[in-house]
Design a protein around this motif. Structure first.
Motif, PDB file in Angstrom:
ATOM      1  N   MET A   1      29.791  66.173  74.160  1.00 37.71           N
ATOM      2  CA  MET A   1      29.945  65.413  72.908  1.00 37.71           C
ATOM      3  C   MET A   1      31.410  65.328  72.479  1.00 37.71           C
ATOM      4  O   MET A   1      31.830  64.360  71.857  1.00 37.71           O
ATOM      5  CB  MET A   1      29.134  66.081  71.792  1.00 37.71           C
ATOM      6  CG  MET A   1      27.639  65.942  71.944  1.00 37.71           C
ATOM      7  SD  MET A   1      27.032  64.340  71.398  1.00 37.71           S
ATOM      8  CE  MET A   1      27.162  64.536  69.628  1.00 37.71           C
ATOM      9  N   LEU A   2      32.183  66.355  72.805  1.00 38.92           N
ATOM     10  CA  LEU A   2      33.596  66.355  72.487  1.00 38.92           C
ATOM     11  C   LEU A   2      34.446  65.871  73.653  1.00 38.92           C
ATOM     12  O   LEU A   2      35.313  65.016  73.515  1.00 38.92           O
ATOM     13  CB  LEU A   2      34.051  67.776  72.119  1.00 38.92           C
ATOM     14  CG  LEU A   2      33.660  68.326  70.761  1.00 38.92           C
ATOM     15  CD1 LEU A   2      34.103  69.770  70.651  1.00 38.92           C
ATOM     16  CD2 LEU A   2      34.302  67.513  69.659  1.00 38.92           C
ATOM     17  N   LEU A   3      34.171  66.451  74.821  1.00 40.07           N
ATOM     18  CA  LEU A   3      35.061  66.255  75.959  1.00 40.07           C
ATOM     19  C   LEU A   3      35.010  64.838  76.515  1.00 40.07           C
ATOM     20  O   LEU A   3      36.038  64.293  76.938  1.00 40.07           O
ATOM     21  CB  LEU A   3      34.722  67.268  77.062  1.00 40.07           C
ATOM     22  CG  LEU A   3      35.857  67.673  78.002  1.00 40.07           C
ATOM     23  CD1 LEU A   3      37.069  68.146  77.213  1.00 40.07           C
ATOM     24  CD2 LEU A   3      35.401  68.741  78.972  1.00 40.07           C
TER      25      LEU A   3
ATOM     26  N   ALA B   1      44.776  69.905  72.705  1.00 39.47           N
ATOM     27  CA  ALA B   1      44.618  71.312  73.084  1.00 39.47           C
ATOM     28  C   ALA B   1      43.449  71.948  72.335  1.00 39.47           C
ATOM     29  O   ALA B   1      42.601  72.628  72.936  1.00 39.47           O
ATOM     30  CB  ALA B   1      45.909  72.080  72.794  1.00 39.47           C
ATOM     31  N   ALA B   2      43.384  71.731  71.011  1.00 39.54           N
ATOM     32  CA  ALA B   2      42.335  72.352  70.200  1.00 39.54           C
ATOM     33  C   ALA B   2      40.946  71.918  70.651  1.00 39.54           C
ATOM     34  O   ALA B   2      40.052  72.750  70.849  1.00 39.54           O
ATOM     35  CB  ALA B   2      42.548  72.008  68.724  1.00 39.54           C
ATOM     36  N   TYR B   3      40.751  70.623  70.843  1.00 39.18           N
ATOM     37  CA  TYR B   3      39.428  70.136  71.222  1.00 39.18           C
ATOM     38  C   TYR B   3      39.089  70.477  72.672  1.00 39.18           C
ATOM     39  O   TYR B   3      37.926  70.736  73.008  1.00 39.18           O
ATOM     40  CB  TYR B   3      39.316  68.630  70.969  1.00 39.18           C
ATOM     41  CG  TYR B   3      38.870  68.340  69.564  1.00 39.18           C
ATOM     42  CD1 TYR B   3      37.532  68.413  69.197  1.00 39.18           C
ATOM     43  CD2 TYR B   3      39.791  68.028  68.582  1.00 39.18           C
ATOM     44  CE1 TYR B   3      37.121  68.175  67.907  1.00 39.18           C
ATOM     45  CE2 TYR B   3      39.389  67.787  67.276  1.00 39.18           C
ATOM     46  CZ  TYR B   3      38.046  67.861  66.949  1.00 39.18           C
ATOM     47  OH  TYR B   3      37.640  67.640  65.654  1.00 39.18           O
ATOM     48  N   SER B   4      40.084  70.490  73.529  1.00 42.99           N
ATOM     49  CA  SER B   4      39.829  70.840  74.929  1.00 42.99           C
ATOM     50  C   SER B   4      39.398  72.299  75.044  1.00 42.99           C
ATOM     51  O   SER B   4      38.446  72.628  75.751  1.00 42.99           O
ATOM     52  CB  SER B   4      41.077  70.593  75.778  1.00 42.99           C
ATOM     53  OG  SER B   4      41.406  69.221  75.793  1.00 42.99           O
TER      54      SER B   4
ATOM     55  N   ALA C   1      32.827  67.287  81.707  1.00 42.86           N
ATOM     56  CA  ALA C   1      31.873  66.911  80.652  1.00 42.86           C
ATOM     57  C   ALA C   1      30.516  66.525  81.224  1.00 42.86           C
ATOM     58  O   ALA C   1      29.472  66.913  80.691  1.00 42.86           O
ATOM     59  CB  ALA C   1      32.448  65.755  79.831  1.00 42.86           C
ATOM     60  N   ILE C   2      30.513  65.765  82.340  1.00 40.85           N
ATOM     61  CA  ILE C   2      29.255  65.241  82.885  1.00 40.85           C
ATOM     62  C   ILE C   2      28.612  66.205  83.873  1.00 40.85           C
ATOM     63  O   ILE C   2      27.432  66.543  83.749  1.00 40.85           O
ATOM     64  CB  ILE C   2      29.492  63.874  83.556  1.00 40.85           C
ATOM     65  CG1 ILE C   2      29.957  62.849  82.517  1.00 40.85           C
ATOM     66  CG2 ILE C   2      28.215  63.380  84.242  1.00 40.85           C
ATOM     67  CD1 ILE C   2      30.347  61.507  83.092  1.00 40.85           C
ATOM     68  N   ALA C   3      29.404  66.674  84.841  1.00 43.92           N
ATOM     69  CA  ALA C   3      28.833  67.528  85.895  1.00 43.92           C
ATOM     70  C   ALA C   3      28.606  68.958  85.418  1.00 43.92           C
ATOM     71  O   ALA C   3      27.577  69.572  85.723  1.00 43.92           O
ATOM     72  CB  ALA C   3      29.742  67.518  87.120  1.00 43.92           C
ATOM     73  N   LYS C   4      29.561  69.502  84.658  1.00 43.38           N
ATOM     74  CA  LYS C   4      29.460  70.897  84.202  1.00 43.38           C
ATOM     75  C   LYS C   4      28.899  71.017  82.794  1.00 43.38           C
ATOM     76  O   LYS C   4      28.629  72.128  82.325  1.00 43.38           O
ATOM     77  CB  LYS C   4      30.844  71.555  84.254  1.00 43.38           C
ATOM     78  CG  LYS C   4      31.456  71.608  85.658  1.00 43.38           C
ATOM     79  CD  LYS C   4      30.605  72.430  86.600  1.00 43.38           C
ATOM     80  CE  LYS C   4      31.245  72.524  87.972  1.00 43.38           C
ATOM     81  NZ  LYS C   4      30.418  73.320  88.914  1.00 43.38           N
ATOM     82  N   LYS C   5      28.758  69.861  82.104  1.00 48.48           N
ATOM     83  CA  LYS C   5      28.202  69.837  80.739  1.00 48.48           C
ATOM     84  C   LYS C   5      28.980  70.736  79.780  1.00 48.48           C
ATOM     85  O   LYS C   5      28.409  71.402  78.919  1.00 48.48           O
ATOM     86  CB  LYS C   5      26.722  70.226  80.748  1.00 48.48           C
ATOM     87  CG  LYS C   5      25.849  69.209  81.468  1.00 48.48           C
ATOM     88  CD  LYS C   5      24.385  69.580  81.410  1.00 48.48           C
ATOM     89  CE  LYS C   5      23.510  68.475  81.979  1.00 48.48           C
ATOM     90  NZ  LYS C   5      23.767  68.155  83.375  1.00 48.48           N
ATOM     91  N   PHE C   6      30.312  70.754  79.896  1.00 42.49           N
ATOM     92  CA  PHE C   6      31.156  71.514  78.988  1.00 42.49           C
ATOM     93  C   PHE C   6      31.349  70.713  77.696  1.00 42.49           C
ATOM     94  O   PHE C   6      32.262  69.912  77.569  1.00 42.49           O
ATOM     95  CB  PHE C   6      32.512  71.826  79.622  1.00 42.49           C
ATOM     96  CG  PHE C   6      32.472  72.900  80.668  1.00 42.49           C
ATOM     97  CD1 PHE C   6      31.382  73.750  80.803  1.00 42.49           C
ATOM     98  CD2 PHE C   6      33.534  73.068  81.536  1.00 42.49           C
ATOM     99  CE1 PHE C   6      31.339  74.740  81.767  1.00 42.49           C
ATOM    100  CE2 PHE C   6      33.509  74.056  82.509  1.00 42.49           C
ATOM    101  CZ  PHE C   6      32.406  74.891  82.624  1.00 42.49           C
TER     102      PHE C   6
ATOM    103  N   ALA D   1      35.900  72.790  73.851  1.00 44.70           N
ATOM    104  CA  ALA D   1      34.934  72.326  74.846  1.00 44.70           C
ATOM    105  C   ALA D   1      34.841  73.273  76.031  1.00 44.70           C
ATOM    106  O   ALA D   1      33.802  73.341  76.699  1.00 44.70           O
ATOM    107  CB  ALA D   1      35.312  70.932  75.321  1.00 44.70           C
ATOM    108  N   LEU D   2      35.932  74.011  76.300  1.00 45.81           N
ATOM    109  CA  LEU D   2      35.968  74.889  77.478  1.00 45.81           C
ATOM    110  C   LEU D   2      35.624  76.344  77.137  1.00 45.81           C
ATOM    111  O   LEU D   2      35.869  77.238  77.937  1.00 45.81           O
ATOM    112  CB  LEU D   2      37.354  74.820  78.130  1.00 45.81           C
ATOM    113  CG  LEU D   2      37.732  73.453  78.720  1.00 45.81           C
ATOM    114  CD1 LEU D   2      39.163  73.468  79.219  1.00 45.81           C
ATOM    115  CD2 LEU D   2      36.779  73.053  79.838  1.00 45.81           C
ATOM    116  N   ILE D   3      35.047  76.566  75.964  1.00 41.63           N
ATOM    117  CA  ILE D   3      34.639  77.918  75.568  1.00 41.63           C
ATOM    118  C   ILE D   3      33.785  78.615  76.634  1.00 41.63           C
ATOM    119  O   ILE D   3      33.975  79.796  76.918  1.00 41.63           O
ATOM    120  CB  ILE D   3      33.895  77.884  74.216  1.00 41.63           C
ATOM    121  CG1 ILE D   3      34.918  77.898  73.074  1.00 41.63           C
ATOM    122  CG2 ILE D   3      32.937  79.058  74.043  1.00 41.63           C
ATOM    123  CD1 ILE D   3      34.305  77.823  71.702  1.00 41.63           C
TER     124      ILE D   3
END
Length: 378
Positions: free
Chosen positions: A44-46, A172-175, A36-41, A178-180
């Motif tokens: 807001m969700l992750l 699973a759904a939110y992860s 979330a922080i380093a890769k900015k995936f 975020a990983l789209i």
């Protein structure tokens, strides 16, 4: 006395109850925080999800504990989680999404609805595989909806059909949403040629204000009459959009798309993460759900791309198939990925607004798919 005090503090600390399962989940949380922080995936969700996982796997916090009696209080996150359990947060999220969404690209190119429908292909695939693996139809439907790449819809449907699976399905759904940026690009390159990805699309027609105002009203009437169970999601989505397009309630529109959705996202993200405690999460069924969710998500992306390629053929090369991957309902993440991949192939390519048509069609499509599954198995 000092030594006794130290011993007492140590005995009541979480360190003495840490298990390898807790450590695994804490590691998972830290990896998600890094992404979330380093890769900015989609931070807001992750980020709230990851921190929720971290909090619930620190022993003795009691954050998700139900009240032992009517005179005692439960944990903080237990009460916040009721908004997930009762389906309140998903509907409020849809209100905010509606206020942020421009349905103009979909109205200008109604054929985008077919791409949005094609991108629900993964739901059917995951449903069939889950049924074959021994899940009940209700559980299989809840697992399959992950393929719609719509966290609020997945939570809404699962809370109705298979509440016991809610922790694994929500995470699973939110992860995967975020990983789209990690999951979709390889599939997009696999399913399209460089020539396909280079296609520049023409500007769509200008959509009138009257059309934009009428659209949410017409969609609400049609969808809710057809599938009454979609009213909480479709109704809030279209109400938010009507706030935006009417131009007469700017304060309500601004609140829905900023303060309200941000507050609900914090509550939803942290509490969804807090369902992933080591004792209930590290099970074989959870692993199956996560794998099936990934399969559903991948096949939804593939389904959208196949519809995109078909439309490219029908229009004799006027549609870039990359916009098909945006048919999953992760708005606007999936549309951004289409834009990025299109510009890699052709720096002069601007697909974002074209991809928004299938993207918002996917939001409607996933809510309708949830309504169909609820009507069949509810």
């Amino acid at each position: 006395m000092f030594i006794e005090a130290i011993q007492k503090i140590w005995a009541s600390s979480g360190f003495v109850s840490l298990t390898w399962q807790h450590l695994v989940m804490i590691l998972v949380a830290c990896v998600l925080v890094y992404l979330a922080i380093a890769k900015k995936f989609e931070p807001m969700l992750l980020l709230p999800i990851a921190f929720g996982i971290l909090l619930v796997n620190l022993p003795f916090t009691g954050l998700m504990d139900a009240p032992a009696s009517s005179s005692e209080a439960g944990g903080l996150l237990y009460y916040l989680y009721q908004g997930v359990k009762k389906g309140i947060y998903p509907s409020l999220i849809f209100l905010g999404i509606g206020a942020m969404t421009d349905f103009g690209p979909l109205i200008a190119r109604p054929a985008s609805l077919f791409i949005g429908a094609g991108a629900q292909f993964g739901i059917a695939i995951a449903f069939m595989i889950a049924t074959a693996l021994g899940f009940t139809p209700q559980e299989a439907a809840s697992i399959g909806i992950i393929g719609g790449a719509d966290g609020p819809t997945a939570i809404f449907l699962t809370s109705k059909l298979a509440p016991a699976l809610l922790p694994a399905i929500a995470v699973a759904a939110y992860s995967y949403m975020a990983l789209i940026p990690m999951i979709q690009p390889p599939l997009m390159r696999l399913m399209t040629s460089k020539k396909d990805r280079e296609i520049k699309m023409e500007q769509t027609r200008t959509v009138s204000k009257l059309e934009k105002i009428c659209f949410p009203i017409i969609v609400t009437i049609f969808c809710v009459l057809l599938l009454p169970s979609t009213a909480p999601l479709i109704g809030m989505l279209m109400l938010g959009n009507l706030f935006k397009e009417s131009g007469v309630v700017e304060r309500l529109s601004s609140t829905a798309q900023n303060a309200l959705i941000n507050i609900v996202t914090i509550f939803l993200g942290v509490t969804v993460g807090a369902t992933a405690n080591a004792e209930t999460f590290l099970k074989l069924d959870t692993i199956k759900i996560i794998v099936l969710g990934l399969i559903a998500f991948m096949f939804s992306t593939i389904g959208g791309l196949l519809l995109g390629k078909l439309m490219c053929v029908i229009t004799k090369g006027k549609i870039n198939p990359l916009i098909g991957s945006a048919g999953v309902s992760a708005v606007p993440m999936a549309a951004r990925v289409s834009q990025i991949e299109g510009q890699k192939a052709n720096p002069g390519n601007f697909l974002l607004m074209h991809a928004m048509g299938p993207n918002v069609a996917g939001v409607i499509g996933s809510a309708v798919a949830a309504g169909v599954l609820l009507a069949l198995f509810g």
